[in-house]
Write an enzyme that holds these catalytic residues in place. Structure first.
Site, short mmCIF file in Angstrom:
data_model
loop_
_atom_site.label_atom_id
_atom_site.label_comp_id
_atom_site.label_asym_id
_atom_site.label_seq_id
_atom_site.Cartn_x
_atom_site.Cartn_y
_atom_site.Cartn_z
N LEU A 25 -11.14 10.24 6.85
CA LEU A 25 -12.25 11.02 6.29
C LEU A 25 -13.53 10.65 7.03
O LEU A 25 -13.83 9.48 7.23
CB LEU A 25 -12.38 10.73 4.80
CG LEU A 25 -11.12 11.06 3.97
CD1 LEU A 25 -11.33 10.66 2.51
CD2 LEU A 25 -10.77 12.53 4.07
N ARG B 91 -6.82 -7.42 -10.14
CA ARG B 91 -7.54 -8.67 -10.41
C ARG B 91 -8.99 -8.35 -10.74
O ARG B 91 -9.41 -7.19 -10.69
CB ARG B 91 -7.49 -9.58 -9.17
CG ARG B 91 -8.02 -8.88 -7.92
CD ARG B 91 -8.25 -9.82 -6.77
NE ARG B 91 -8.49 -9.13 -5.52
CZ ARG B 91 -9.63 -8.58 -5.14
NH1 ARG B 91 -10.67 -8.61 -5.95
NH2 ARG B 91 -9.75 -8.00 -3.96
N HIS C 179 -17.27 5.03 -0.97
CA HIS C 179 -16.23 4.19 -1.57
C HIS C 179 -16.58 4.03 -3.04
O HIS C 179 -17.54 3.34 -3.39
CB HIS C 179 -16.19 2.84 -0.86
CG HIS C 179 -15.06 1.95 -1.30
ND1 HIS C 179 -14.23 1.31 -0.41
CD2 HIS C 179 -14.62 1.59 -2.52
CE1 HIS C 179 -13.34 0.59 -1.08
NE2 HIS C 179 -13.57 0.75 -2.36
N LYS D 12 0.81 -1.22 0.00
CA LYS D 12 0.00 0.00 0.00
C LYS D 12 0.84 1.27 0.00
O LYS D 12 0.44 2.29 -0.56
CB LYS D 12 -0.97 -0.02 1.17
CG LYS D 12 -2.12 -1.01 0.98
CD LYS D 12 -3.13 -0.89 2.09
CE LYS D 12 -4.37 -1.72 1.78
NZ LYS D 12 -4.09 -3.14 1.57
N ASN E 231 -6.72 -2.85 -6.91
CA ASN E 231 -6.83 -4.31 -6.94
C ASN E 231 -6.48 -4.79 -8.34
O ASN E 231 -7.15 -4.44 -9.32
CB ASN E 231 -8.24 -4.76 -6.57
CG ASN E 231 -8.49 -4.56 -5.09
OD1 ASN E 231 -7.74 -5.03 -4.25
ND2 ASN E 231 -9.55 -3.85 -4.76
N GLU F 32 -9.39 2.11 -6.50
CA GLU F 32 -10.37 2.41 -5.46
C GLU F 32 -10.09 3.77 -4.82
O GLU F 32 -8.94 4.10 -4.52
CB GLU F 32 -10.36 1.30 -4.41
CG GLU F 32 -10.61 -0.08 -5.02
CD GLU F 32 -11.19 -1.07 -4.04
OE1 GLU F 32 -11.39 -0.70 -2.87
OE2 GLU F 32 -11.45 -2.21 -4.47
#
Length: 448
Positions: free
Chosen positions: A203, A291, A208, A116, A289, A275
């Site tokens: 936040l 995938r 999302h 990350k 991601n 994301e």
């Protein structure tokens, strides 16, 4: 095009990939543990190979056994689905070393986005907007306090490896920061074997939002719209929509262009999802991601594009076959993740399904590998299947989903069907007025 694809997964995603392969005239190989001998993906595959006992570490995560299965059956490619080895860079490298194509991004792209901290650095360099936070890992109490003071409270301490909400702790003051970092490190070490953590601004009430992309690995990338995945419990998605009820067309055009340009610079290969947290009109990158996503069907429903077909084409060296201007969005789609869990306590409920009747009709799709008499094993995740509904408008989609939920029958085990039947009648859901904290607050009020 490939002659034979081994599907290194189980359950509904193995069956989903299998169907796509058959439509393309590609033979399929199912691998399975001893617990999955009677699984639907095993029954319907052209060939099957048992790769170990029930424990995932000894079967679905057993790389030598999967490579051996490829060699025994002559599979020339592997589709990893999601979960298990789908984001394991070493697995991709090993397959390539054996002359077997990994249907996914390059190992280096998986490695970059799997960390990350490195993913955030890369995203920033590619021009993606990021959440304000530390430039890298924080290792000492002094570093934690210094960075937290600079970012501002509340602050989120996050594990640099892994996902699913593990290794994430909120600190709302300077006094909490050090102890929160200690907890996050302990969780990260236990879950991922890596205790490295970093800090981000917390936040308060974001949504999302994720952007689906497809790249050809040679500098072309297109965007296939966004999904709203804000209804979550413990950072696990429960309900997903395409497109988001929170965005307007100008916001969409802007973030689509930003993501497409970033993936072109990266020369990204295959399907991927970028994301973001979205609050007050601003997007903030959180992860990528590398995938296929669990919720990919809602994108397929509004675009008419089979994402697994596209993955296979790109991995075989063919062009995407679509330009950005070719993408047309039609109507609205919602997916509900149906789990074998108690609807109030969310305790897993393995056991035998005594009665099973999935809904049908126009605009209704059920992605599932269960059947009446199937025994859900206790060794894996609790996903029974996914109910995906499409309508010309969001209102029509919600009405169709309400009807489909009423038709759905799963007996013999607990399931989360009652949760969705409750949600579909809530005015906040009808109005699209929810954020990533909404569902947990709803459950805390003792609903369902």
């Amino acid at each position: 095009m490939f002659k034979k694809v081994l599907i290194a997964n189980r359950g509904e995603i193995a069956l989903r990939v299998q169907r796509a392969c058959k439509e393309l005239g590609i033979a399929t190989v199912a691998v399975h543990s001893t617990a999955d001998t009677d699984a639907m993906h095993v029954r319907l595959a052209d060939e099957s190979v048992c790769i170990g006992p029930p424990a995932a570490a000894a079967s679905y995560l057993n790389i030598p056994s999967i490579v051996a299965a490829c060699e025994i059956t002559g599979a020339d490619a592997v589709h990893p689905g999601y979960g298990f080895l789908s984001e394991n860079a070493r697995f991709a490298e090993i397959l390539e070393a054996h002359g077997i194509t990994f249907i996914g991004p390059t190992a280096e792209q998986i490695r970059i986005m799997g960390d990350k901290i490195e993913a955030k650095r890369t995203a920033k360099a590619l021009g993606l907007p990021v959440v304000p936070g530390s430039d890298g890992a924080v290792r000492t109490a002094e570093e934690v306090m210094t960075e937290a003071d600079r970012i501002g409270y509340p602050v989120l301490i996050k594990a640099s490896a892994g996902g699913g909400g593990r290794g994430m702790v909120i600190a709302r003051s300077r006094e909490e920061a050090v102890s929160a970092a200690r907890r996050a490190r302990a969780e990260a070490k236990a879950a991922f074997g890596n205790d490295e953590v970093y800090l981000e601004r917390f936040l308060g009430a974001p949504r999302h939002i994720e952007i689906q992309i497809m790249g050809d690995g040679r500098g072309k990338a297109i965007v296939l719209g966004e999904r709203d995945c804000s209804l979550q419990r413990r950072h696990q998605k429960v309900w997903e929509e395409a497109r988001s009820p929170a965005l307007n067309e100008e916001q969409r055009r802007s973030i689509y262009a930003t993501c497409a340009e970033a993936m072109q610079k990266l020369a990204y290969r295959g399907a991927g999802t970028i994301e973001f947290l979205y609050e007050d009109g601003e997007f903030y990158f959180i992860e990528m991601n590398t995938r296929l996503q669990v919720e990919h069907p809602v994108t397929e429903m509004i675009t008419g594009i089979d994402l697994v077909h596209a993955q296979i084409r790109v991995a075989s060296g063919r062009p995407i076959g679509l330009a950005q201007d070719d993408i047309r969005f039609s109507g609205h789609a919602i997916e509900c993740r149906l789990n074998a869990e108690h609807p109030r306590t969310f305790v897993p409920s393995p056991g035998t399904i005594t009665h099973y009747h999935p809904p049908g009709g126009l605009g209704v799709r059920v992605d599932s590998a269960v059947y009446q008499g199937y025994r859900i094993p206790p060794h894996y995740d609790s996903l029974i299947g996914k109910l995906i509904v499409h309508g010309n408008t969001r209102v029509e989609c919600l009405m169709r989903l309400r009807r489909a939920l009423d038709e759905f029958v799963v007996d013999g085990i607990h399931s989360t069907l009652p949760l969705f039947r409750e949600l579909i009648h809530h005015p906040d859901i009808a109005n699209g007025a929810y954020d990533i904290h909404w569902l947990e607050a709803f459950l805390a009020r003792g609903k369902v």
